[in-house]
Write an enzyme that holds these catalytic residues in place. Structure first.
Site, short mmCIF file in Angstrom:
data_model
loop_
_atom_site.label_atom_id
_atom_site.label_comp_id
_atom_site.label_asym_id
_atom_site.label_seq_id
_atom_site.Cartn_x
_atom_site.Cartn_y
_atom_site.Cartn_z
N LYS A 83 1.47 -4.96 -8.48
CA LYS A 83 1.69 -3.59 -8.00
C LYS A 83 1.17 -3.48 -6.56
O LYS A 83 -0.02 -3.45 -6.30
CB LYS A 83 0.95 -2.57 -8.87
CG LYS A 83 1.31 -1.14 -8.48
CD LYS A 83 0.11 -0.26 -8.51
CE LYS A 83 -0.25 0.59 -7.37
NZ LYS A 83 0.57 0.88 -6.26
N GLU A 113 -12.22 -6.88 -4.06
CA GLU A 113 -12.66 -6.92 -2.67
C GLU A 113 -12.42 -5.52 -2.12
O GLU A 113 -11.29 -5.03 -2.17
CB GLU A 113 -11.87 -7.96 -1.86
CG GLU A 113 -12.22 -9.39 -2.18
CD GLU A 113 -13.68 -9.73 -1.92
OE1 GLU A 113 -14.33 -9.04 -1.10
OE2 GLU A 113 -14.18 -10.67 -2.55
N CYS A 139 -10.53 -4.30 6.73
CA CYS A 139 -11.80 -4.27 6.00
C CYS A 139 -12.90 -4.95 6.82
O CYS A 139 -14.07 -4.67 6.64
CB CYS A 139 -11.64 -4.96 4.65
SG CYS A 139 -10.85 -6.56 4.79
N GLU A 172 -17.28 3.81 5.59
CA GLU A 172 -16.07 3.18 6.14
C GLU A 172 -15.09 4.26 6.60
O GLU A 172 -14.72 5.12 5.80
CB GLU A 172 -15.42 2.29 5.07
CG GLU A 172 -14.26 1.51 5.61
CD GLU A 172 -13.55 0.69 4.54
OE1 GLU A 172 -13.20 1.27 3.49
OE2 GLU A 172 -13.33 -0.51 4.76
P1 NAD Z 1 -6.77 2.19 -2.43
O1 NAD Z 1 -7.94 1.84 -3.27
O2 NAD Z 1 -6.44 3.61 -2.22
O3 NAD Z 1 -5.44 1.52 -3.03
C1 NAD Z 1 -5.38 0.13 -3.30
C2 NAD Z 1 -4.37 -0.10 -4.43
O4 NAD Z 1 -4.90 0.45 -5.64
C3 NAD Z 1 -3.03 0.56 -4.20
O5 NAD Z 1 -2.00 -0.30 -4.65
C4 NAD Z 1 -3.11 1.80 -5.07
O6 NAD Z 1 -1.88 2.32 -5.49
C5 NAD Z 1 -3.91 1.28 -6.25
N1 NAD Z 1 -4.57 2.30 -7.06
C6 NAD Z 1 -4.95 3.54 -6.68
N2 NAD Z 1 -5.52 4.19 -7.73
C7 NAD Z 1 -5.50 3.34 -8.78
C8 NAD Z 1 -5.95 3.42 -10.14
N3 NAD Z 1 -6.54 4.52 -10.61
N4 NAD Z 1 -5.78 2.34 -10.94
C9 NAD Z 1 -5.20 1.21 -10.47
N5 NAD Z 1 -4.74 1.09 -9.20
C10 NAD Z 1 -4.90 2.13 -8.36
O7 NAD Z 1 -6.98 1.42 -1.04
P2 NAD Z 1 -6.05 1.44 0.25
O8 NAD Z 1 -6.19 2.74 0.94
O9 NAD Z 1 -4.69 0.94 -0.10
O10 NAD Z 1 -6.73 0.28 1.14
C11 NAD Z 1 -7.79 0.49 2.01
C12 NAD Z 1 -9.07 -0.05 1.43
O11 NAD Z 1 -8.90 -1.44 1.13
C13 NAD Z 1 -10.23 0.00 2.40
O12 NAD Z 1 -11.37 0.46 1.73
C14 NAD Z 1 -10.43 -1.46 2.81
O13 NAD Z 1 -11.73 -1.79 3.23
C15 NAD Z 1 -10.03 -2.16 1.58
N6 NAD Z 1 -9.69 -3.55 1.88
C16 NAD Z 1 -10.59 -4.51 1.52
C17 NAD Z 1 -10.32 -5.84 1.81
C18 NAD Z 1 -11.30 -6.92 1.41
O14 NAD Z 1 -10.88 -8.07 1.28
N7 NAD Z 1 -12.57 -6.62 1.23
C19 NAD Z 1 -9.14 -6.19 2.46
C20 NAD Z 1 -8.26 -5.17 2.82
C21 NAD Z 1 -8.54 -3.84 2.50
#
Ligand code: NAD
Length: 495
Positions: A175, A250, A284, A385
């Site tokens: 997903k 992550e 990130c 963040e």
């Molecule tokens: P997000 O947590 O909003 O969404 C990530 C994914 O989770 C999406 O596909 C979303 O649809 C899904 N999701 C949302 N609610 C869910 C639920 N209740 N159950 C299951 N899945 C769900 O994050 P984002 O805004 O897409 O990404 C930004 C974040 O990602 C930032 O915090 C960034 O630091 C982090 N990030 C971390 C790394 C790393 O390797 N540490 C790398 C890239 C991004």
């Protein structure tokens, strides 16, 4: 032209069962609707999981080098298609083209690297305590994986999860982020073309609550890998714990660059610019905190501000991925001002300056490079963040204080130091609590052959990327095998 983006289940491109769709738009110009996308729900998830389960026995028993051959073919297709895919990353996610191409390159590197791991999925053979007994461990696939990814690396991060899961012999329900469904689809198309058997990789588009959560809760999904926000990661971790499901995540970062009084200031300035404003801060690993020695503080701030002021929106910095994220970043800028930090650059948006609906940026979610000084370690802009082009500068009087401040946040993804003194860098290497450390280089730019991930609240479970000791520790499980041949030897009377 607006295209139709479907789910990929059991080797077929299909609409959501409900026939509902949502749109994916270009963040540089919200009027550019890129696609109508399958808006799926638990029913689509159930079909996808059943398809992945059915494909598991044959995929997991295909020899790993043969699985690797399919991945090599995928890597070759990615190389040929790099430009087209890179342009789609730019159009859908907003990062500038150089970075869009970099996103695809990471997937190429990961795919070649993991294809080779098909011949290296080694375990261990060790001496047994007893005579006439073998003792060894082998890696075996885990089963059906649920993979959930964010939007900021819309091709690279899916590749970090899908490719190691495949080489290890797992099947997948994937997903992607709802902000970047077209990029995810293009990546899955490459794997389909490379000859992945039906049902091995299933793609279900949609939102977190309606698709992500049902995947996590599905009793026939054996394990989850997630990259995204801490809030969502924590919810998923709780669910996985209650279901005793394997899980890795992550999540966020608040990455520091320490700039010492003996640093090469030009080098440090370039590193801080790239780390702070690359991908408009939506990484990130973004360098959102600069911790600067007091002796060179004024000189550095002047230089950094002058260089940042020359960055051009649309050329050096893309837009923020979505209106919701744009509002969040602007809220943080307001919070910083309210907390008493001093804004010395940016903090505004060209669309707003132009009276909202004029100029070339008017329909995009662009935010100027923003710099705060007089930031103290307890301010929210120094601790949370932001995920936008906002850099906070803090002043310190020595290395010990700098490392203390650098460590005093709940994240631990990447961290950098600029100093010519080997003793400073050695102390930093030892005392900085982060998953990735850079010496005289910025906080961004990881290579796929080493584990990627963080300490503290940034990471839980095995890391992405890397091979054995990295991602393969999540995508395989250990089986230990003892073979005792004493009894047979006696019966066979070999001597
Ligand atoms: P997000 O947590 O909003 O969404 C990530 C994914 O989770 C999406 O596909 C979303 O649809 C899904 N999701 C949302 N609610 C869910 C639920 N209740 N159950 C299951 N899945 C769900 O994050 P984002 O805004 O897409 O990404 C930004 C974040 O990602 C930032 O915090 C960034 O630091 C982090 N990030 C971390 C790394 C790393 O390797 N540490 C790398 C890239 C991004």
């Amino acid at each position: 032209m607006t295209e139709k983006i479907k789910n990929f289940i059991n080797g077929k491109w299909v609409d959501a069962i409900s026939k509902k769709t949502f749109t994916s738009c270009n963040p540089a110009d919200q009027r550019d609707v890129i696609a109508h996308v399958a808006d799926s729900n638990v029913r689509d998830v159930n079909v996808a999981v059943a398809s992945a389960r059915k494909a598991f026995p044959s995929w997991s028993s295909l020899p790993a080098p043969k699985r690797g051959e399919i991945l090599y073919r995928a890597a070759e297709i990615l190389v040929k298609r790099k430009e087209v895919l890179g342009k789609m990353v730019t159009r859908e996610m907003g990062k500038i083209l150089k970075e869009g191409l970099g996103d695809v390159q990471e997937a190429i590197d990961m795919t070649y690297y993991m294809a080779g791991e098909g011949r290296r999925l080694c375990g261990e053979t060790v001496p047994s305590e007893l005579p006439n007994k073998d003792a060894k461990s082998v890696r075996v696939p885990v089963g059906v994986f649920g993979l959930i990814t964010p939007w900021n690396f819309p091709i690279a991060i899916p590749s970090w999860k899908i490719i190691p899961a495949l080489i290890a012999g797992n099947t997948i329900v994937f997903k992607p982020a709802e902000e970047t469904p077209v990029c995810a689809t293009r990546f899955v198309e490459v794997l389909e073309e490379a000859g992945l058997p039906h049902g091995v990789l299933n793609l279900v588009h949609g939102f977190g609550e309606t698709v992500g959560d049902p995947i996590v809760r599905h009793l026939d999904v054996d394990a989850i890998a997630f990259t995204g926000s801490n809030e969502v990661g924590s919810q998923i971790a709780t669910t996985c714990a209650s279901l005793q499901k394997h899980f890795m995540m992550e999540t966020g970062g608040k990455n520091p660059i320490i700039i010492m009084d003996d640093a090469d200031l030009d080098l440090a300035c370039e590193g801080a610019l790239w780390g702070g404003f690359g991908t408009s801060g939506q990484r990130c690993t973004a360098a959102s905190r600069l911790i600067v020695h007091q002796k060179i503080y004024d000189r550095f701030v002047k230089k950094f501000k002058e260089r940042a002021a020359r960055l051009v929106l649309g050329t050096d910095l893309g837009p923020i991925v979505s209106p919701a994220q744009y509002d969040k970043v602007l809220d943080y800028i307001a919070i910083g001002e309210k907390e008493g930090a001093r804004l010395i650059l940016g903090g505004t948006t060209p669309a707003r300056e132009n009276g909202n609906k004029r100029g070339k940026y008017a329909y995009g979610t662009f935010i100027e490079p923003t710099i705060f000084v007089d930031v103290t370690p307890t301010m929210r802009i120094a601790r949370e963040e932001i995920f936008g082009p906002v850099v906070s500068i803090l002043k310190v009087s020595n290395l010990k204080e700098a490392i203390k401040i650098a460590n005093d946040v709940s994240f631990g993804l990447s961290a950098a130091i600029y100093s010519k003194d080997v003793n400073n860098t050695a102390v930093f290497e030892r005392d900085m609590d982060a998953g990735i450390i850079y010496i005289n280089a910025s906080t961004i730019g990881a290579e796929i052959q080493l584990p990627f991930g963080g300490t503290k609240k940034t990471g839980l479970g095995p890391r992405d990327a890397g091979g054995r000791g990295g991602a393969l520790d999540h995508y395989t499980k250990w089986k230990v095998i003892y073979r005792d041949f004493s009894g047979h030897l006696q019966k066979a009377q070999i001597d």
